[in-house]
Design an enzyme around this catalytic site. Structure first.
Site, PDB file in Angstrom:
ATOM      1  N   VAL A   7       3.138  64.164  46.495  1.00 36.91           N
ATOM      2  CA  VAL A   7       4.271  64.075  47.409  1.00 36.91           C
ATOM      3  C   VAL A   7       5.433  64.834  46.784  1.00 36.91           C
ATOM      4  O   VAL A   7       5.784  64.578  45.632  1.00 36.91           O
ATOM      5  CB  VAL A   7       4.696  62.610  47.645  1.00 36.91           C
ATOM      6  CG1 VAL A   7       5.795  62.540  48.701  1.00 36.91           C
ATOM      7  CG2 VAL A   7       3.504  61.752  48.042  1.00 36.91           C
TER       8      VAL A   7
ATOM      9  N   LYS B 213      -0.060  52.734  36.950  1.00 36.02           N
ATOM     10  CA  LYS B 213      -0.518  52.656  38.334  1.00 36.02           C
ATOM     11  C   LYS B 213      -1.887  51.969  38.438  1.00 36.02           C
ATOM     12  O   LYS B 213      -2.192  51.349  39.457  1.00 36.02           O
ATOM     13  CB  LYS B 213      -0.547  54.046  38.968  1.00 36.02           C
ATOM     14  CG  LYS B 213       0.848  54.615  39.217  1.00 36.02           C
ATOM     15  CD  LYS B 213       1.684  53.702  40.122  1.00 36.02           C
ATOM     16  CE  LYS B 213       3.049  54.278  40.424  1.00 36.02           C
ATOM     17  NZ  LYS B 213       3.842  53.403  41.334  1.00 36.02           N
TER      18      LYS B 213
ATOM     19  N   ASP C 282      18.538  47.362  38.653  1.00 34.56           N
ATOM     20  CA  ASP C 282      17.459  47.972  37.874  1.00 34.56           C
ATOM     21  C   ASP C 282      16.325  46.960  37.801  1.00 34.56           C
ATOM     22  O   ASP C 282      16.473  45.905  37.182  1.00 34.56           O
ATOM     23  CB  ASP C 282      17.963  48.320  36.473  1.00 34.56           C
ATOM     24  CG  ASP C 282      16.920  49.006  35.606  1.00 34.56           C
ATOM     25  OD1 ASP C 282      15.730  49.026  36.002  1.00 34.56           O
ATOM     26  OD2 ASP C 282      17.285  49.501  34.525  1.00 34.56           O
TER      27      ASP C 282
ATOM     28  N   ASN D  53       8.758  49.936  45.780  1.00 33.63           N
ATOM     29  CA  ASN D  53       8.667  51.395  45.741  1.00 33.63           C
ATOM     30  C   ASN D  53       9.177  51.981  44.428  1.00 33.63           C
ATOM     31  O   ASN D  53       8.788  53.086  44.054  1.00 33.63           O
ATOM     32  CB  ASN D  53       9.457  51.987  46.913  1.00 33.63           C
ATOM     33  CG  ASN D  53       9.607  53.483  46.805  1.00 33.63           C
ATOM     34  OD1 ASN D  53       8.651  54.234  46.930  1.00 33.63           O
ATOM     35  ND2 ASN D  53      10.836  53.932  46.545  1.00 33.63           N
TER      36      ASN D  53
ATOM     37  N   TYR E 290       1.587  56.990  32.708  1.00 31.27           N
ATOM     38  CA  TYR E 290       1.817  56.808  34.136  1.00 31.27           C
ATOM     39  C   TYR E 290       0.566  56.294  34.827  1.00 31.27           C
ATOM     40  O   TYR E 290       0.626  55.359  35.636  1.00 31.27           O
ATOM     41  CB  TYR E 290       2.274  58.123  34.771  1.00 31.27           C
ATOM     42  CG  TYR E 290       2.527  58.005  36.258  1.00 31.27           C
ATOM     43  CD1 TYR E 290       3.594  57.248  36.738  1.00 31.27           C
ATOM     44  CD2 TYR E 290       1.690  58.639  37.174  1.00 31.27           C
ATOM     45  CE1 TYR E 290       3.815  57.123  38.099  1.00 31.27           C
ATOM     46  CE2 TYR E 290       1.911  58.519  38.542  1.00 31.27           C
ATOM     47  CZ  TYR E 290       2.979  57.763  38.995  1.00 31.27           C
ATOM     48  OH  TYR E 290       3.190  57.633  40.345  1.00 31.27           O
TER      49      TYR E 290
END
Length: 271
Positions: free
Chosen positions: A202, A173, A76, A103, A169
């Protein structure tokens, strides 16, 4: 793989987080086809084993003699102790990493500010930001000693444009973008390369996780629309890694043809 030259990736060792599914799994398989060795990291041990088996099959099918070593570590990235103990779980012949692909990352919920659970905030920042930074710090130290290496961070369209229902989020980013851009400037006097891949929509498990397992809600996000696939982004990752040593793809912003911004898309094309 025949479209671009991937021969520079033969025998290279790739350290890949979030490798148990989606973009991570697709990326691992493509690196395997290119003749790389891969250390696959993720929290889901059983899923990791399946991806490692797919990598082995892809490597054999490609017929390349180089590479072909695939090692899994249940980890993790948000747990600093686990990250700092990583090398004790990696065979000695795979510890000289050439390419780090950060990723691992996810989004939870669509709640607006004031209604966001503290645990969701901590989880997203823990993986998307702190985990990415901890992994990078660990590997870049060695890159500097060897004067070689490539860090590829998976950002997002959310790192370029905020949107309602994604405040946490998008904040994570944006942090990834700032961190990667600053690192590139700090490493400008070295041969170490830095790349940020910034995908638009995606279709993977991403939306299912966002909607907390509600698959019907997740599917509605892509109705009437052809989103990117995990394989699309995997190809961009492997392509950036395969550039000549003097070429650095600093940022790669990838959208489906019918998406223009985080919130502007055309949904009438797919029948």
């Amino acid at each position: 793989m025949s479209v671009f030259n991937a021969s520079r990736l033969k025998g290279k060792t790739v350290l890949l987080t979030g490798a148990s599914g989606g973009i991570g799994a697709a990326t691992a398989i493509l690196f395997a086809k290119a003749g790389s060795n891969i250390i696959l990291l993720a929290r889901r041990e059983e899923a990791l084993a399946k991806v490692a088996a797919q990598c082995k099959a892809a490597h054999q099918e490609a017929g390349v003699k180089e590479g072909g070593k695939f090692h899994t570590v249940q980890l993790d990235v948000s747990d600093k102790q686990q990250v700092n103990n990583l090398w004790s779980k990696v065979p000695a012949d795979l510890r000289d990493v050439d390419i780090l692909v950060n990723n691992a990352g996810f989004v939870l919920g669509v709640e607006h500010v004031g209604d966001i659970a503290e645990t969701d905030i901590e989880s997203m920042f823990g993986t998307n930001v702190f985990g990415l930074i901890t992994m990078t710090q660990l590997v870049v130290k060695d890159f500097k000693k060897r004067q070689s290496g490539h860090v590829i961070n998976i950002g997002s369209i959310a790192g370029k444009e905020p949107y309602a229902g994604g405040s946490i989020y998008t904040a994570t980013k944006h942090a990834v973008h700032a961190f990667t851009a600053s690192m590139m400037r700090e490493l400008v006097n070295t041969p170490i390369r830095t790349t940020e891949i910034q995908p638009g929509m995606v279709e993977t498990e991403f939306s299912i996780v966002r909607y907390r397992g509600d698959e019907s809600a997740a599917k509605k996000v892509y109705e009437g629309f052809d989103p990117l696939t995990a394989e699309d982004i995997a190809e961009e990752i492997v392509w950036t890694a395969s550039r000549p040593p003097h070429v650095n793809i600093a940022e790669l912003y990838v959208l489906p043809v019918n998406q223009a911004t985080a919130i502007v898309k055309y949904t009438g094309a797919k029948k």
